[in-house]
Design a protein around this motif. Structure first.
Motif, PDB file in Angstrom:
ATOM      1  N   ASN A   6       0.831  -1.195   0.000  1.00  0.00           N
ATOM      2  CA  ASN A   6       0.000   0.000   0.000  1.00  0.00           C
ATOM      3  C   ASN A   6       0.867   1.246   0.000  1.00  0.00           C
ATOM      4  OD1 ASN A   6      -2.723  -1.084   0.237  1.00  0.00           O
ATOM      5  ND2 ASN A   6      -2.021  -1.858   2.208  1.00  0.00           N
ATOM      6  N   ARG A   7       0.392   2.250  -0.672  1.00  0.00           N
ATOM      7  CA  ARG A   7       1.038   3.564  -0.659  1.00  0.00           C
ATOM      8  C   ARG A   7       0.431   4.340   0.503  1.00  0.00           C
ATOM      9  NH1 ARG A   7       1.761   6.296  -6.024  1.00  0.00           N
ATOM     10  NH2 ARG A   7       0.130   4.805  -6.437  1.00  0.00           N
ATOM     11  N   ILE A   8       1.284   4.941   1.327  1.00  0.00           N
ATOM     12  CA  ILE A   8       0.779   5.728   2.451  1.00  0.00           C
ATOM     13  C   ILE A   8       1.410   7.110   2.431  1.00  0.00           C
ATOM     14  CG2 ILE A   8       0.269   3.718   3.900  1.00  0.00           C
ATOM     15  CD1 ILE A   8       2.807   4.319   5.482  1.00  0.00           C
ATOM     16  N   ASP A  13       4.242  13.834   7.678  1.00  0.00           N
ATOM     17  CA  ASP A  13       4.857  14.454   6.503  1.00  0.00           C
ATOM     18  C   ASP A  13       3.964  14.161   5.297  1.00  0.00           C
ATOM     19  OD1 ASP A  13       6.483  15.559   4.581  1.00  0.00           O
ATOM     20  OD2 ASP A  13       8.152  14.165   4.874  1.00  0.00           O
ATOM     21  N   PRO A  14       2.832  14.886   5.177  1.00  0.00           N
ATOM     22  CA  PRO A  14       1.829  14.563   4.157  1.00  0.00           C
ATOM     23  C   PRO A  14       2.318  14.640   2.714  1.00  0.00           C
ATOM     24  CG  PRO A  14       1.043  16.297   5.649  1.00  0.00           C
ATOM     25  CD  PRO A  14       2.450  15.998   6.007  1.00  0.00           C
ATOM     26  N   GLU A  15       3.391  15.360   2.456  1.00  0.00           N
ATOM     27  CA  GLU A  15       3.921  15.463   1.092  1.00  0.00           C
ATOM     28  C   GLU A  15       4.745  14.242   0.705  1.00  0.00           C
ATOM     29  OE1 GLU A  15       3.025  17.948  -0.990  1.00  0.00           O
ATOM     30  OE2 GLU A  15       1.736  18.539   0.675  1.00  0.00           O
ATOM     31  N   ALA A  16       5.163  13.459   1.704  1.00  0.00           N
ATOM     32  CA  ALA A  16       5.997  12.279   1.453  1.00  0.00           C
ATOM     33  C   ALA A  16       5.132  11.087   1.065  1.00  0.00           C
ATOM     34  CB  ALA A  16       6.808  11.942   2.699  1.00  0.00           C
ATOM     35  N   THR A  17       5.718  10.212   0.266  1.00  0.00           N
ATOM     36  CA  THR A  17       5.060   8.967  -0.112  1.00  0.00           C
ATOM     37  C   THR A  17       5.919   7.804   0.377  1.00  0.00           C
ATOM     38  OG1 THR A  17       4.070   9.949  -2.075  1.00  0.00           O
ATOM     39  CG2 THR A  17       4.243   7.555  -2.030  1.00  0.00           C
ATOM     40  N   TYR A  18       5.287   6.887   1.069  1.00  0.00           N
ATOM     41  CA  TYR A  18       5.945   5.671   1.532  1.00  0.00           C
ATOM     42  C   TYR A  18       5.174   4.483   0.987  1.00  0.00           C
ATOM     43  CZ  TYR A  18       8.619   8.320   5.000  1.00  0.00           C
ATOM     44  OH  TYR A  18       9.471   9.187   5.621  1.00  0.00           O
ATOM     45  N   PHE A  19       5.850   3.372   0.905  1.00  0.00           N
ATOM     46  CA  PHE A  19       5.219   2.121   0.510  1.00  0.00           C
ATOM     47  C   PHE A  19       5.359   1.146   1.668  1.00  0.00           C
ATOM     48  CE2 PHE A  19       6.289   4.303  -3.325  1.00  0.00           C
ATOM     49  CZ  PHE A  19       5.136   4.166  -4.081  1.00  0.00           C
ATOM     50  N   ALA A  77      -6.542  -1.328   2.865  1.00  0.00           N
ATOM     51  CA  ALA A  77      -6.452   0.122   2.673  1.00  0.00           C
ATOM     52  C   ALA A  77      -7.679   0.712   1.984  1.00  0.00           C
ATOM     53  CB  ALA A  77      -5.196   0.463   1.887  1.00  0.00           C
ATOM     54  N   GLU A  78      -8.222   0.043   0.997  1.00  0.00           N
ATOM     55  CA  GLU A  78      -9.355   0.603   0.260  1.00  0.00           C
ATOM     56  C   GLU A  78     -10.596   0.731   1.137  1.00  0.00           C
ATOM     57  OE1 GLU A  78     -10.072  -1.308  -3.473  1.00  0.00           O
ATOM     58  OE2 GLU A  78      -7.973  -1.149  -4.057  1.00  0.00           O
ATOM     59  N   GLU A  79     -10.899  -0.297   1.908  1.00  0.00           N
ATOM     60  CA  GLU A  79     -12.090  -0.229   2.753  1.00  0.00           C
ATOM     61  C   GLU A  79     -11.896   0.659   3.964  1.00  0.00           C
ATOM     62  OE1 GLU A  79     -12.496  -3.875   5.829  1.00  0.00           O
ATOM     63  OE2 GLU A  79     -12.173  -4.520   3.769  1.00  0.00           O
ATOM     64  N   SER A  80     -10.652   0.976   4.311  1.00  0.00           N
ATOM     65  CA  SER A  80     -10.367   1.779   5.499  1.00  0.00           C
ATOM     66  C   SER A  80      -9.807   3.155   5.157  1.00  0.00           C
ATOM     67  CB  SER A  80      -9.370   1.031   6.385  1.00  0.00           C
ATOM     68  OG  SER A  80      -9.880  -0.226   6.746  1.00  0.00           O
ATOM     69  N   ALA A  81      -9.876   3.544   3.911  1.00  0.00           N
ATOM     70  CA  ALA A  81      -9.295   4.823   3.481  1.00  0.00           C
ATOM     71  C   ALA A  81      -9.809   5.964   4.351  1.00  0.00           C
ATOM     72  CB  ALA A  81      -9.622   5.076   2.016  1.00  0.00           C
ATOM     73  N   GLY A  82      -8.885   6.748   4.871  1.00  0.00           N
ATOM     74  CA  GLY A  82      -9.237   7.904   5.670  1.00  0.00           C
ATOM     75  C   GLY A  82      -9.508   7.604   7.133  1.00  0.00           C
ATOM     76  N   LYS A  83      -9.590   6.335   7.506  1.00  0.00           N
ATOM     77  CA  LYS A  83      -9.899   5.980   8.893  1.00  0.00           C
ATOM     78  C   LYS A  83      -8.644   5.869   9.756  1.00  0.00           C
ATOM     79  CE  LYS A  83     -12.414   2.688  11.733  1.00  0.00           C
ATOM     80  NZ  LYS A  83     -13.183   1.457  11.778  1.00  0.00           N
ATOM     81  N   SER A  85      -4.394   6.747  10.350  1.00  0.00           N
ATOM     82  CA  SER A  85      -3.307   7.669  10.028  1.00  0.00           C
ATOM     83  C   SER A  85      -1.984   7.019  10.407  1.00  0.00           C
ATOM     84  CB  SER A  85      -3.461   8.967  10.808  1.00  0.00           C
ATOM     85  OG  SER A  85      -4.664   9.596  10.499  1.00  0.00           O
ATOM     86  N   PHE A  86      -0.943   7.370   9.692  1.00  0.00           N
ATOM     87  CA  PHE A  86       0.383   6.858   9.971  1.00  0.00           C
ATOM     88  C   PHE A  86       1.310   8.012  10.326  1.00  0.00           C
ATOM     89  CE2 PHE A  86      -1.619   3.791   7.230  1.00  0.00           C
ATOM     90  CZ  PHE A  86      -1.249   2.572   7.781  1.00  0.00           C
ATOM     91  N   VAL A  87       2.151   7.794  11.313  1.00  0.00           N
ATOM     92  CA  VAL A  87       3.159   8.771  11.707  1.00  0.00           C
ATOM     93  C   VAL A  87       4.511   8.070  11.584  1.00  0.00           C
ATOM     94  CG1 VAL A  87       4.065  10.182  13.589  1.00  0.00           C
ATOM     95  CG2 VAL A  87       1.592   9.948  13.290  1.00  0.00           C
ATOM     96  N   ILE A  88       5.420   8.676  10.859  1.00  0.00           N
ATOM     97  CA  ILE A  88       6.762   8.106  10.711  1.00  0.00           C
ATOM     98  C   ILE A  88       7.687   8.853  11.660  1.00  0.00           C
ATOM     99  CG2 ILE A  88       8.641   7.622   9.086  1.00  0.00           C
ATOM    100  CD1 ILE A  88       5.984   6.265   8.294  1.00  0.00           C
TER     101      ILE A  88
END
Length: 89
Positions: A6-8, A13-19, A77-83, A85-88
């Motif tokens: 999943n892409r998170i 850091d909302p501008e960052a993309t993690y996998f 991820a699809e069924e839980s989108a927006g529910k 949050s991840f903090v790195i």
């Protein structure tokens, strides 16, 4: 072995993309492996069945319910989108 990828975008850091790749044998309740990458670096880890039981007990949540929440947050991820949050850190 089953795997999801999943892409998170972490709230830290909302501008960052993690996998985030999660891999497991039977179900998440028996433990799983994690691989997190920002396409420059990668971090790996494992979560054992005992870790899951300990964490569920620490937050006073039924173990089955805790495993279901892990499934929703990490692999559905699809069924839980927006529910969730991840903090790195």
């Amino acid at each position: 072995m089953e795997k999801t990828l999943n892409r998170i975008h972490p709230v830290s850091d909302p501008e960052a993309t993690y996998f985030l790749q999660v891999s497991w044998e039977k179900d998440l309740g028996t433990g799983f492996g994690l691989l997190l990458s920002d396409c420059q670096c990668a971090w790996t880890g494992t979560v054992s069945e005992a870790d899951i039981s300990r964490e569920a007990a620490d937050i006073e949540m039924d173990r089955g319910k805790y495993v279901e929440e892990l499934r929703k947050a990490l692999i559905a991820a699809e069924e839980s989108a927006g529910k969730y949050s991840f903090v790195i850190s």
